[in-house]
Design an enzyme around this catalytic site. Structure first.
Site, PDB file in Angstrom:
ATOM      1  N   LYS A   1       0.841  -1.199   0.000  1.00  0.00           N
ATOM      2  CA  LYS A   1       0.000   0.000   0.000  1.00  0.00           C
ATOM      3  C   LYS A   1       0.880   1.254   0.000  1.00  0.00           C
ATOM      4  O   LYS A   1       0.684   2.162  -0.777  1.00  0.00           O
ATOM      5  CB  LYS A   1      -0.909  -0.025   1.229  1.00  0.00           C
ATOM      6  CG  LYS A   1      -1.817   1.163   1.339  1.00  0.00           C
ATOM      7  CD  LYS A   1      -2.693   1.046   2.576  1.00  0.00           C
ATOM      8  CE  LYS A   1      -3.361   2.361   2.877  1.00  0.00           C
ATOM      9  NZ  LYS A   1      -4.123   2.334   4.116  1.00  0.00           N
TER      10      LYS A   1
ATOM     11  N   GLU B   1      10.978  -4.458   3.968  1.00  0.00           N
ATOM     12  CA  GLU B   1      11.047  -5.891   3.647  1.00  0.00           C
ATOM     13  C   GLU B   1      10.610  -6.113   2.194  1.00  0.00           C
ATOM     14  O   GLU B   1      11.253  -6.833   1.424  1.00  0.00           O
ATOM     15  CB  GLU B   1      10.121  -6.700   4.566  1.00  0.00           C
ATOM     16  CG  GLU B   1      10.501  -6.702   6.038  1.00  0.00           C
ATOM     17  CD  GLU B   1       9.905  -5.538   6.819  1.00  0.00           C
ATOM     18  OE1 GLU B   1       9.584  -4.488   6.204  1.00  0.00           O
ATOM     19  OE2 GLU B   1       9.758  -5.668   8.041  1.00  0.00           O
TER      20      GLU B   1
ATOM     21  N   GLY C   1      -4.383  -1.799   5.589  1.00  0.00           N
ATOM     22  CA  GLY C   1      -3.572  -2.904   5.071  1.00  0.00           C
ATOM     23  C   GLY C   1      -4.166  -4.263   5.402  1.00  0.00           C
ATOM     24  O   GLY C   1      -4.274  -5.139   4.544  1.00  0.00           O
ATOM     25  N   ARG C   2      -4.593  -4.439   6.655  1.00  0.00           N
ATOM     26  CA  ARG C   2      -5.073  -5.771   7.062  1.00  0.00           C
ATOM     27  C   ARG C   2      -6.483  -6.073   6.561  1.00  0.00           C
ATOM     28  O   ARG C   2      -7.025  -7.136   6.833  1.00  0.00           O
ATOM     29  CB  ARG C   2      -4.963  -5.940   8.573  1.00  0.00           C
ATOM     30  CG  ARG C   2      -5.552  -4.813   9.389  1.00  0.00           C
ATOM     31  CD  ARG C   2      -5.035  -4.842  10.822  1.00  0.00           C
ATOM     32  NE  ARG C   2      -5.487  -3.707  11.596  1.00  0.00           N
ATOM     33  CZ  ARG C   2      -4.849  -2.547  11.672  1.00  0.00           C
ATOM     34  NH1 ARG C   2      -3.743  -2.360  10.976  1.00  0.00           N
ATOM     35  NH2 ARG C   2      -5.307  -1.570  12.415  1.00  0.00           N
TER      36      ARG C   2
ATOM     37  N   GLU D   1      -3.340  -6.382  15.521  1.00  0.00           N
ATOM     38  CA  GLU D   1      -2.911  -5.069  15.040  1.00  0.00           C
ATOM     39  C   GLU D   1      -4.056  -4.063  15.196  1.00  0.00           C
ATOM     40  O   GLU D   1      -3.836  -2.883  15.405  1.00  0.00           O
ATOM     41  CB  GLU D   1      -2.442  -5.147  13.573  1.00  0.00           C
ATOM     42  CG  GLU D   1      -1.523  -3.998  13.189  1.00  0.00           C
ATOM     43  CD  GLU D   1      -0.770  -4.201  11.883  1.00  0.00           C
ATOM     44  OE1 GLU D   1       0.456  -4.429  11.913  1.00  0.00           O
ATOM     45  OE2 GLU D   1      -1.391  -4.131  10.809  1.00  0.00           O
TER      46      GLU D   1
ATOM     47  N   HIS E   1      -2.594 -32.897  19.544  1.00  0.00           N
ATOM     48  CA  HIS E   1      -1.404 -33.631  19.985  1.00  0.00           C
ATOM     49  C   HIS E   1      -0.319 -32.664  20.443  1.00  0.00           C
ATOM     50  O   HIS E   1       0.854 -33.016  20.479  1.00  0.00           O
ATOM     51  CB  HIS E   1      -0.910 -34.531  18.846  1.00  0.00           C
ATOM     52  CG  HIS E   1      -1.936 -35.564  18.480  1.00  0.00           C
ATOM     53  ND1 HIS E   1      -1.983 -36.795  19.084  1.00  0.00           N
ATOM     54  CD2 HIS E   1      -2.989 -35.513  17.630  1.00  0.00           C
ATOM     55  CE1 HIS E   1      -3.014 -37.477  18.593  1.00  0.00           C
ATOM     56  NE2 HIS E   1      -3.639 -36.717  17.711  1.00  0.00           N
TER      57      HIS E   1
ATOM     58  N   LYS F   1      10.484  -0.504  13.976  1.00  0.00           N
ATOM     59  CA  LYS F   1      10.935  -0.318  12.587  1.00  0.00           C
ATOM     60  C   LYS F   1      11.976   0.787  12.535  1.00  0.00           C
ATOM     61  O   LYS F   1      13.035   0.642  11.932  1.00  0.00           O
ATOM     62  CB  LYS F   1       9.746   0.161  11.724  1.00  0.00           C
ATOM     63  CG  LYS F   1       8.919  -0.897  11.090  1.00  0.00           C
ATOM     64  CD  LYS F   1       8.083  -0.240   9.982  1.00  0.00           C
ATOM     65  CE  LYS F   1       6.676  -0.761   9.959  1.00  0.00           C
ATOM     66  NZ  LYS F   1       5.792  -0.064   9.044  1.00  0.00           N
TER      67      LYS F   1
END
Ligand code: F6P
Length: 555
Positions: free
Chosen positions: A210, A216, A271-272, A357, A388, A516
């Site tokens: 965005k 990254e 974004g999410r 977030e 398990h 960041k």
């Protein structure tokens, strides 16, 4: 978002729920089931192709009504309307949060600052449609004329988790010709391992960001571009192999992406919540645009339900208020997401970002510290495998762990009796969590095995399962584009409702900035281009670890 949020803990509705909590202290869910044969029918709701059984909760009619009164006391209906009509609910960034507009049919006109965004959404969908069609029909090919066989989506956070979840979830709908890969991590392993398995002539790269400013994503995209140019020896060919989805066209063009290869994003989509936009392109490329539109339609059906259903019958509201009940009145610190479906294996990770977030917040909309807890730790994993592993803690640990079981009634892969076994496991777990096993039952079981009395006394306490662990069971006929769309939208609204009750801004994420920024100051020190004096992250631990890194890397 006009008037200030009420002080939650002072609301009479809050106090009433605190009293309900005391009254329920010693009343188990086992007893609630025994006292009320209609319980499973009463606490059952259907919407948008999903069914929710929420009978296995520490819930009475009084609590149910109390939770809905609290929602009304927090003016949920008013705030829901504000969200859906595009008010600037993201107050710290002064933006609407209009992910619902991305999946609403073109006939529902939504405007932002007088601008008809529905038209833009439709135009983008139409562009996606023709692009997807061209790639899938092989009318658009790589620079040597070969068909695209691989799509590498480079993005992180919301620009990664949603599309990856849906790509996996809709695997039965994928065309065999196109394989999607996702690269998110700055750890060089991910991009290297991905590039090792693809061929430049037949690969399409999608840079998904965005902001087009996320390190990254930019570093991974640079590495991909360098690899592509090195392998092809053809700089011009980048134009046919690199696309971007971003709200920052200038930065994408500066990176070297051709103008016509950029799909838009907008400020009014978080974004999410962006999977429904062109960020969903990898999904559309792998399952086709009809299926992508079906995904949007499923989400829209959930939006309509959320908008129109009375709170008492409203699936996202019920799930949200149950979360409030456990987090704020019973001290639950986590919430488990347990999909009993292999295709939904990445759902917990997506919901982790969505919820944590959004609602990992400490001040209210006025900037005042919260007097109560906000979002819980969201975790989980694909069903049965977890049985398990961490289910032991749910059954016999000391913590309250509310959980959502999610399971389709039918499997895409009906192997022998596998699906019935899967379903039996799911029901067995939720029953065990609810009913547990008493000391008397444990003793009787051991006695039936012929065990000596002294040994029974010694072992029985270890076999007790307290039960009374709450859970919801969410079902759908099958994992389809529609039901996956509805499922994700359900959790989006659940997150919004909880944020509304807590009075926080669920649409910003300032907390991720500090780390960041500090990392940006540390990087030149690791690379040896700056020293500690230039870095405000200097402390003895950081300095020591930087020295270790530098000596291990030959500096
Ligand atoms: O982690 C913070 C965040 O801003 C997320 O909200 C977002 O989904 C992600 O980074 C990626 O951002 P972008 O799409 O701008 O690269």
């Amino acid at each position: 978002m006009t008037s200030p949020h009420p002080v939650l803990t002072s609301l009479p509705e809050w106090q009433a729920l605190a009293t309900c909590r005391e009254r329920l202290e010693n009343r188990s869910m086992r007893a609630l089931f025994a006292d009320d044969p209609d319980r499973s029918a009463r606490y059952f709701v259907e919407a948008a192709g999903l069914s929710l059984d929420y009978s296995r909760n520490r819930l009475t009619e009084e609590v149910h009504a109390g939770l809905m009164s609290l929602a009304r006391g927090c003016r949920l209906e008013e705030r829901r309307a504000a969200l859906l009509r595009g008010d600037r609910v993201n107050t710290t960034e002064n933006r609407p949060a209009l992910h619902t507009a991305l999946r609403s049919p073109g006939t529902d006109r939504v405007t932002v600052d007088g601008e008809n965004i529905s038209a833009e959404v439709e135009a983008t969908l139409a562009r996606m449609e023709s692009f997807v069609q061209e790639v899938r029909s092989q009318a658009r090919t790589g620079y040597t004329g070969k068909a695209f066989t691989d799509v590498v989506s480079i993005g992180i956070g919301g620009s990664f988790l949603g599309p990856r979840l849906v790509t996996e979830a809709l695997q039965p709908y994928q065309s065999p010709g196109i394989h999607c890969h996702y690269v998110a991590n700055i750890d060089g392993t991910e991009i290297c391992e991905t590039l090792a398995n693809i061929h430049p002539e037949t690969t399409l790269f999608l840079v998904q960001s965005k902001s087009f400013g996320t390190r990254e994503t930019l570093e991974n995209s640079r590495a991909a571009k360098d690899w592509f140019i090195e392998r092809t020896g053809n700089t011009q060919a980048v134009a046919s192999h690199f696309m971007a989805v971003t709200a920052n066209k200038t930065a994408a063009q500066e990176f070297g992406i051709a103008r016509d290869n950029i799909f838009p994003m907008w400020d009014w989509v978080g974004g999410r919540y962006s999977l429904w936009s062109a960020i969903g392109l990898p999904v559309a490329l792998s399952v086709g645009m009809d299926n992508f539109r079906a995904l949007l339609a499923g989400a829209h059906a959930m939006d309509t339900h959320f908008r129109d259903a009375p709170l008492e019958k409203n699936m996202p509201v019920i799930m949200a208020m149950l979360g409030i009940w456990y987090g704020n009145f019973w001290g639950a610190e986590t919430h488990a997401i347990l999909p009993y479906d292999q295709y939904l294996r990445s759902l917990p990770e997506h919901l982790q970002q969505l919820d944590m977030e959004s609602n990992g917040k400490r001040v209210n909309l006025q900037g005042l510290p919260l007097q109560h807890h906000s979002g819980p730790v969201i975790w989980g994993g694909v069903g049965v495998n977890g049985q398990h592993a961490y289910h032991q803690l749910i059954h016999q640990g000391t913590r309250l762990v509310p959980a959502d079981f999610i399971i389709p009634l039918q499997s895409h892969n009906p192997v022998a009796t596998h699906h019935a076994e899967l379903f039996a496991n799911c029901l067995g777990q939720s029953r065990a969590m609810m009913a547990g096993k008493t000391l008397d039952e444990a003793k009787a079981e051991l006695a039936a095995s012929g065990m000596a009395e002294a040994e029974i006394e010694r072992l029985a306490p270890h076999k007790v399962i307290p039960g009374n662990q709450p859970s919801n069971t969410l079902m759908m006929e099958k994992v389809t584009p529609e039901t996956v769309g509805a499922l994700i939208a359900l959790y989006e609204h659940r997150t919004f409702v909880q944020g509304t009750i807590w009075g926080v801004n669920s649409f910003d994420q300032w907390g991720v900035e500090l780390g960041k920024k500090l990392g940006e100051g540390i990087l030149p020190r690791l690379l040896g281009t700056a020293d500690a004096s230039a870095d405000n992250a200097s402390d003895s631990a950081t300095d020591h670890l930087i020295r270790l890194f530098r000596s291990a890397n030959g500096a």
